[in-house]
Design a protein around this motif. Structure first.
Motif, PDB file in Angstrom:
ATOM      1  N   ALA A   2      32.123  -6.674 -12.170  1.00  0.00           N
ATOM      2  CA  ALA A   2      31.362  -7.560 -13.061  1.00  0.00           C
ATOM      3  C   ALA A   2      31.920  -8.973 -13.022  1.00  0.00           C
ATOM      4  O   ALA A   2      33.126  -9.190 -12.917  1.00  0.00           O
ATOM      5  N   ARG A   3      31.006  -9.932 -13.125  1.00  0.00           N
ATOM      6  CA  ARG A   3      31.399 -11.341 -13.113  1.00  0.00           C
ATOM      7  C   ARG A   3      32.012 -11.707 -14.471  1.00  0.00           C
ATOM      8  O   ARG A   3      31.476 -11.369 -15.519  1.00  0.00           O
ATOM      9  N   THR A   4      33.166 -12.387 -14.451  1.00  0.00           N
ATOM     10  CA  THR A   4      33.804 -12.767 -15.709  1.00  0.00           C
ATOM     11  C   THR A   4      33.114 -13.993 -16.291  1.00  0.00           C
ATOM     12  O   THR A   4      32.512 -14.795 -15.575  1.00  0.00           O
ATOM     13  N   ILE A   5      33.216 -14.128 -17.601  1.00  0.00           N
ATOM     14  CA  ILE A   5      32.612 -15.269 -18.292  1.00  0.00           C
ATOM     15  C   ILE A   5      33.589 -16.427 -18.245  1.00  0.00           C
ATOM     16  O   ILE A   5      34.778 -16.270 -18.551  1.00  0.00           O
ATOM     17  N   ALA A   6      33.094 -17.595 -17.848  1.00  0.00           N
ATOM     18  CA  ALA A   6      33.938 -18.785 -17.757  1.00  0.00           C
ATOM     19  C   ALA A   6      34.473 -19.148 -19.134  1.00  0.00           C
ATOM     20  O   ALA A   6      33.833 -18.892 -20.160  1.00  0.00           O
ATOM     21  N   LYS A   7      35.644 -19.779 -19.136  1.00  0.00           N
ATOM     22  CA  LYS A   7      36.276 -20.165 -20.399  1.00  0.00           C
ATOM     23  C   LYS A   7      35.414 -21.152 -21.182  1.00  0.00           C
ATOM     24  O   LYS A   7      35.448 -21.176 -22.408  1.00  0.00           O
ATOM     25  N   ASP A   8      34.662 -21.967 -20.467  1.00  0.00           N
ATOM     26  CA  ASP A   8      33.840 -22.982 -21.150  1.00  0.00           C
ATOM     27  C   ASP A   8      32.383 -22.529 -21.298  1.00  0.00           C
ATOM     28  O   ASP A   8      31.494 -23.348 -21.490  1.00  0.00           O
ATOM     29  N   HIS A   9      32.145 -21.218 -21.239  1.00  0.00           N
ATOM     30  CA  HIS A   9      30.785 -20.675 -21.301  1.00  0.00           C
ATOM     31  C   HIS A   9      30.038 -21.145 -22.545  1.00  0.00           C
ATOM     32  O   HIS A   9      28.909 -21.636 -22.454  1.00  0.00           O
ATOM     33  N   ASP A  10      30.647 -20.983 -23.713  1.00  0.00           N
ATOM     34  CA  ASP A  10      29.976 -21.349 -24.965  1.00  0.00           C
ATOM     35  C   ASP A  10      29.730 -22.854 -25.043  1.00  0.00           C
ATOM     36  O   ASP A  10      28.686 -23.295 -25.537  1.00  0.00           O
ATOM     37  N   GLN A  11      30.679 -23.622 -24.541  1.00  0.00           N
ATOM     38  CA  GLN A  11      30.527 -25.084 -24.548  1.00  0.00           C
ATOM     39  C   GLN A  11      29.371 -25.508 -23.638  1.00  0.00           C
ATOM     40  O   GLN A  11      28.557 -26.365 -23.995  1.00  0.00           O
ATOM     41  N   LYS A  12      29.268 -24.900 -22.457  1.00  0.00           N
ATOM     42  CA  LYS A  12      28.175 -25.220 -21.527  1.00  0.00           C
ATOM     43  C   LYS A  12      26.825 -24.792 -22.108  1.00  0.00           C
ATOM     44  O   LYS A  12      25.838 -25.507 -21.990  1.00  0.00           O
ATOM     45  N   ARG A  13      26.809 -23.627 -22.724  1.00  0.00           N
ATOM     46  CA  ARG A  13      25.586 -23.135 -23.345  1.00  0.00           C
ATOM     47  C   ARG A  13      25.128 -24.092 -24.435  1.00  0.00           C
ATOM     48  O   ARG A  13      23.953 -24.431 -24.541  1.00  0.00           O
ATOM     49  N   GLU A  14      26.070 -24.557 -25.247  1.00  0.00           N
ATOM     50  CA  GLU A  14      25.750 -25.507 -26.313  1.00  0.00           C
ATOM     51  C   GLU A  14      25.231 -26.824 -25.725  1.00  0.00           C
ATOM     52  O   GLU A  14      24.283 -27.415 -26.255  1.00  0.00           O
ATOM     53  N   GLN A  15      25.816 -27.250 -24.621  1.00  0.00           N
ATOM     54  CA  GLN A  15      25.371 -28.475 -23.947  1.00  0.00           C
ATOM     55  C   GLN A  15      23.932 -28.309 -23.437  1.00  0.00           C
ATOM     56  O   GLN A  15      23.110 -29.213 -23.570  1.00  0.00           O
ATOM     57  N   ILE A  16      23.633 -27.152 -22.885  1.00  0.00           N
ATOM     58  CA  ILE A  16      22.271 -26.891 -22.400  1.00  0.00           C
ATOM     59  C   ILE A  16      21.283 -26.929 -23.560  1.00  0.00           C
ATOM     60  O   ILE A  16      20.222 -27.543 -23.470  1.00  0.00           O
ATOM     61  N   LEU A  17      21.637 -26.293 -24.677  1.00  0.00           N
ATOM     62  CA  LEU A  17      20.733 -26.259 -25.830  1.00  0.00           C
ATOM     63  C   LEU A  17      20.499 -27.652 -26.398  1.00  0.00           C
ATOM     64  O   LEU A  17      19.366 -28.012 -26.736  1.00  0.00           O
ATOM     65  N   LYS A  18      21.564 -28.463 -26.512  1.00  0.00           N
ATOM     66  CA  LYS A  18      21.422 -29.829 -27.040  1.00  0.00           C
ATOM     67  C   LYS A  18      20.541 -30.662 -26.115  1.00  0.00           C
ATOM     68  O   LYS A  18      19.653 -31.399 -26.568  1.00  0.00           O
ATOM     69  N   SER A  19      20.800 -30.583 -24.822  1.00  0.00           N
ATOM     70  CA  SER A  19      20.023 -31.352 -23.835  1.00  0.00           C
ATOM     71  C   SER A  19      18.574 -30.890 -23.806  1.00  0.00           C
ATOM     72  O   SER A  19      17.648 -31.705 -23.743  1.00  0.00           O
ATOM     73  N   ALA A  20      18.366 -29.582 -23.868  1.00  0.00           N
ATOM     74  CA  ALA A  20      17.007 -29.043 -23.843  1.00  0.00           C
ATOM     75  C   ALA A  20      16.241 -29.461 -25.097  1.00  0.00           C
ATOM     76  O   ALA A  20      15.056 -29.807 -25.027  1.00  0.00           O
ATOM     77  N   ALA A  21      16.911 -29.449 -26.253  1.00  0.00           N
ATOM     78  CA  ALA A  21      16.251 -29.874 -27.490  1.00  0.00           C
ATOM     79  C   ALA A  21      15.777 -31.317 -27.357  1.00  0.00           C
ATOM     80  O   ALA A  21      14.664 -31.659 -27.772  1.00  0.00           O
ATOM     81  N   LYS A  22      16.607 -32.155 -26.753  1.00  0.00           N
ATOM     82  CA  LYS A  22      16.226 -33.564 -26.561  1.00  0.00           C
ATOM     83  C   LYS A  22      15.010 -33.671 -25.643  1.00  0.00           C
ATOM     84  O   LYS A  22      14.051 -34.383 -25.944  1.00  0.00           O
ATOM     85  N   ILE A  23      15.027 -32.950 -24.530  1.00  0.00           N
ATOM     86  CA  ILE A  23      13.908 -32.999 -23.578  1.00  0.00           C
ATOM     87  C   ILE A  23      12.641 -32.410 -24.200  1.00  0.00           C
ATOM     88  O   ILE A  23      11.559 -32.985 -24.099  1.00  0.00           O
ATOM     89  N   PHE A  24      12.763 -31.264 -24.871  1.00  0.00           N
ATOM     90  CA  PHE A  24      11.589 -30.644 -25.499  1.00  0.00           C
ATOM     91  C   PHE A  24      11.010 -31.542 -26.586  1.00  0.00           C
ATOM     92  O   PHE A  24       9.795 -31.606 -26.769  1.00  0.00           O
TER      93      PHE A  24
END
Length: 198
Positions: A2-24
């Motif tokens: 199984a692929r391990t979860i990166a240490k910054d996974h939650d931070q990247k996910r939060e960045q995607i959500l913030k950026s997507a909210a702006k674009i949407f």
């Protein structure tokens, strides 16, 4: 293996959500593309797909995160022991403060919630109903003689308060905590006392 979860996974996910909210919010959910999201995030499209399998999944996560956190903040308002009018004032202040810094998420809620499947919309509406019920209870406590058993009137006034709060960002973008508190007091006084009370 199984692929391990990166240490910054939650931070990247939060960045995607913030950026997507702006674009949407700025482009509209229907017109936004994964390529635009990747550019706004500063990562590859393939990297976004590592976190989310679709634009719809991102929309769901934006709204679920935003509305569940907002609901939790509003319902955890410390109003116990306050006089009824003060309870209403604090609830309105807390709602407007909770909106601060989430203008894009708020716009997405207003404009794109209907793009979710019906069962997911129901979940978002349940969060909204919890907040409406909480504010209604504060409002009824502050003016029981006005509402009596008239649930339609109570709902109309409750939704009118949310209307005033929900559109504040449109004409006072970037308002800080002090400006929000001042406006929350205007909404409270207007609700309880009418124009002479402001």
């Amino acid at each position: 293996m199984a692929r391990t979860i990166a240490k910054d996974h939650d931070q990247k996910r939060e960045q995607i959500l913030k950026s997507a909210a702006k674009i949407f919010a700025t482009e509209g959910f229907d017109r936004a593309s994964m390529a635009q999201l990747a550019k706004e995030c500063g990562i590859s499209k393939a990297n976004i797909y590592h976190y989310y399998d679709s634009k719809d999944a991102i929309l769901y996560d934006i709204l679920d995160s935003y509305l569940s956190e907002l609901r939790d903040v509003v319902l955890s308002s410390d109003v116990a022991g306050l006089a009824p009018e003060d309870r209403l004032r604090r609830a309105i202040r807390n709602i407007l403060r909770a909106y601060q810094g989430a203008d894009h998420e708020h716009q997405v809620q207003l404009n794109a919630l209907s793009a979710l499947p019906e069962d997911q919309q129901d979940q978002m509406r349940a969060y909204q109903r919890d907040m409406v019920r909480f504010l209604s209870d504060c409002l009824r406590g502050a003016a029981p003689e006005v509402f009596g058993d008239d649930r339609a009137k109570l709902r109309a006034v409750t939704m009118s308060i949310f209307g005033m709060l929900n559109w504040y960002y449109m004409w006072n973008a970037g308002a800080g905590a002090e400006a929000r508190e001042t406006y929350a007091d205007v909404v409270t006084d207007l609700t309880l006392k009418g124009l002479p009370g402001i």
